[in-house]
Design an enzyme around this catalytic site. Structure first.
Site, mmCIF file in Angstrom:
data_model
loop_
_atom_site.group_PDB
_atom_site.id
_atom_site.type_symbol
_atom_site.label_atom_id
_atom_site.label_comp_id
_atom_site.label_asym_id
_atom_site.label_seq_id
_atom_site.Cartn_x
_atom_site.Cartn_y
_atom_site.Cartn_z
ATOM 1 N N HIS A 137 -87.757 26.704 -17.089
ATOM 2 C CA HIS A 137 -86.606 25.814 -17.279
ATOM 3 C C HIS A 137 -87.004 24.349 -17.107
ATOM 4 O O HIS A 137 -87.813 24.024 -16.239
ATOM 5 C CB HIS A 137 -85.503 26.174 -16.281
ATOM 6 C CG HIS A 137 -85.099 27.617 -16.353
ATOM 7 N ND1 HIS A 137 -85.627 28.568 -15.513
ATOM 8 C CD2 HIS A 137 -84.251 28.255 -17.180
ATOM 9 C CE1 HIS A 137 -85.097 29.752 -15.821
ATOM 10 N NE2 HIS A 137 -84.270 29.593 -16.830
ATOM 11 N N HIS B 122 -84.366 21.419 -10.249
ATOM 12 C CA HIS B 122 -83.086 21.090 -10.916
ATOM 13 C C HIS B 122 -82.245 20.106 -10.089
ATOM 14 O O HIS B 122 -81.245 19.599 -10.594
ATOM 15 C CB HIS B 122 -82.265 22.355 -11.172
ATOM 16 C CG HIS B 122 -82.907 23.307 -12.142
ATOM 17 N ND1 HIS B 122 -83.281 22.924 -13.416
ATOM 18 C CD2 HIS B 122 -83.257 24.617 -12.025
ATOM 19 C CE1 HIS B 122 -83.831 23.965 -14.045
ATOM 20 N NE2 HIS B 122 -83.834 24.997 -13.222
ATOM 21 N N ASP C 249 -92.453 25.525 -14.954
ATOM 22 C CA ASP C 249 -91.360 26.496 -14.864
ATOM 23 C C ASP C 249 -90.749 26.695 -16.257
ATOM 24 O O ASP C 249 -90.775 25.776 -17.080
ATOM 25 C CB ASP C 249 -90.301 25.943 -13.893
ATOM 26 C CG ASP C 249 -89.208 26.940 -13.566
ATOM 27 O OD1 ASP C 249 -89.278 27.555 -12.484
ATOM 28 O OD2 ASP C 249 -88.260 27.099 -14.377
ATOM 29 N N ASP D 221 -91.465 31.964 -14.124
ATOM 30 C CA ASP D 221 -90.441 32.649 -14.918
ATOM 31 C C ASP D 221 -90.746 32.557 -16.416
ATOM 32 O O ASP D 221 -89.927 32.931 -17.249
ATOM 33 C CB ASP D 221 -89.024 32.122 -14.607
ATOM 34 C CG ASP D 221 -88.947 30.624 -14.450
ATOM 35 O OD1 ASP D 221 -89.944 29.934 -14.724
ATOM 36 O OD2 ASP D 221 -87.871 30.130 -14.062
#
Ligand SMILES: [Zn+2]
Length: 344
Positions: free
Chosen positions: A198, A160, A196, A285
């Site tokens: 996200h 991120h 991931d 995740d």
């Protein structure tokens, strides 16, 4: 497969603001320790320490003033007499000025952040450096030849973090730093595959205008999932980078059968690009019990994921990202690596 690990990550143990409440961060030291224990239990291969690198290496993808901010932030915060974690709480949105760096630490925290999910503590910089150095060491080993895969057990995660901001538990973008290091060592092209849950907004942002790093991300649809403001399917790259960015947003509740189609498409896209190295932003995740994510992958699916990544057929550096159901994080992360090795 070689694993690169450093205990420096334990120096970063933060709080976060979640659901309106200040609580211990989901991104906890036990995550990396659980993965390390599983690496050893499964006999994946040697576990080695990282090399040491100057901050200039991080500034190949981050701005020098951002790297300096990360290094000095805790000192500036604690000099004001505060001892609890430093959290950003104001951001330069839309028509506010984002061209002048504030002098006071509270302003700097917001200036260099996209959200409040990035507490800075006394040990954060050492942990963040250590994490980036693992990714650099892994890439250096691949660049030197003799290895066709490696695992950088990074913590904190990185995907991120963009050129000039932190967010979502991420400070330095380990995968992007490694990709750039591969190019600097002579690679012509690198692909980043981000699995991931996200969207890897930071990695996308860093390489969005470049054709020498292809970015492909499979993630929860940003209409309903963090980071909300990037990760849509129509983001294809810009200028010379057009056509080298591929997003696969998927709905909440996606299981392996829905996931596999996107992963195989991303794999074929990367194989066609023929990169010298694939960097995998390895978040687990996507697991069905993850407390902050919404896919439904099971333990065995991670073996299949590893096999699908092996089918790309290129040297591969795995860089650890997210995964917050600690009970299964070791099994799931190492399943990807074992599935990869079994299929090679
Ligand atoms: Zn994640």
């Amino acid at each position: 497969m070689l694993t690169f690990y450093s205990p420096a990550h334990q120096l970063h143990h933060a709080t976060e603001l979640k659901d309106g409440v200040l609580m211990p961060c989901f991104e906890t030291p036990s995550r990396a320790e659980t993965i390390l224990a599983r690496v050893r239990e499964q006999g994946l291969g040697e576990v080695l320490p990282p090399g040491d690198y100057p901050a200039e290496r991080y500034a190949r993808v981050h701005t020098p003033r951002y790297v300096r901010f990360l290094e000095k932030a805790w000192g500036e915060w604690s000099a004001t007499g505060r001892r609890h974690d430093a959290l950003p709480l104001i951001w330069p949105v839309r028509d506010m000025r984002s061209d002048i760096e504030p002098e006071y630490i509270d302003g700097k925290l917001g200036f260099y952040a996209m959200d409040a999910g990035v507490a800075i503590t006394a040990g954060t910089w050492e942990a963040v450096r250590g994490s980036a150095n693992l990714a650099l060491t892994g890439m250096d080993r691949l660049s030197a030849g003799g290895q066709d895969s490696a695992f950088a057990l990074c913590r904190p995660p990185g995907h991120h973090a963009a050129a000039e901001y932190m967010g979502g538990y991420c400070y330095l973008n380990n995968a992007a730093i490694a990709a750039q290091a591969g190019l600097d060592a002579g690679a012509r092209r690198i692909a980043i595959l981000d699995v991931d849950f996200h969207h890897g907004n930071g990695s996308q942002s860093i390489f969005y205008s470049r054709p020498d790093v292809l970015f492909a991300s499979i993630h929860g649809d940003p209409k309903r999932s963090y980071p909300y403001f990037l990760g849509h399917a129509d983001e294809k790259g810009h200028g010379p980078g057009e056509g080298f960015n591929h997003n696969y947003p998927l709905p909440h509740g996606t299981d392996w059968y829905g996931y596999r189609t996107a992963l195989e498409h991303a794999g074929r896209t990367i194989a066609t690009y023929a990169p010298d190295v694939v960097v995998v932003s390895l978040g687990v995740d996507t697991f069905k019990d993850d407390p902050i994510s919404h896919f439904k992958l099971g333990n065995e699916d991670y073996l299949r994921m590893g096999a699908a990544i092996a089918a790309i057929g290129r040297p591969t550096l795995f860089v650890m990202e997210g995964g917050y159901w600690v009970d299964d994080i070791g099994v799931n992360a190492v399943n990807v690596l074992s599935g990869f090795e079994a299929a090679r």
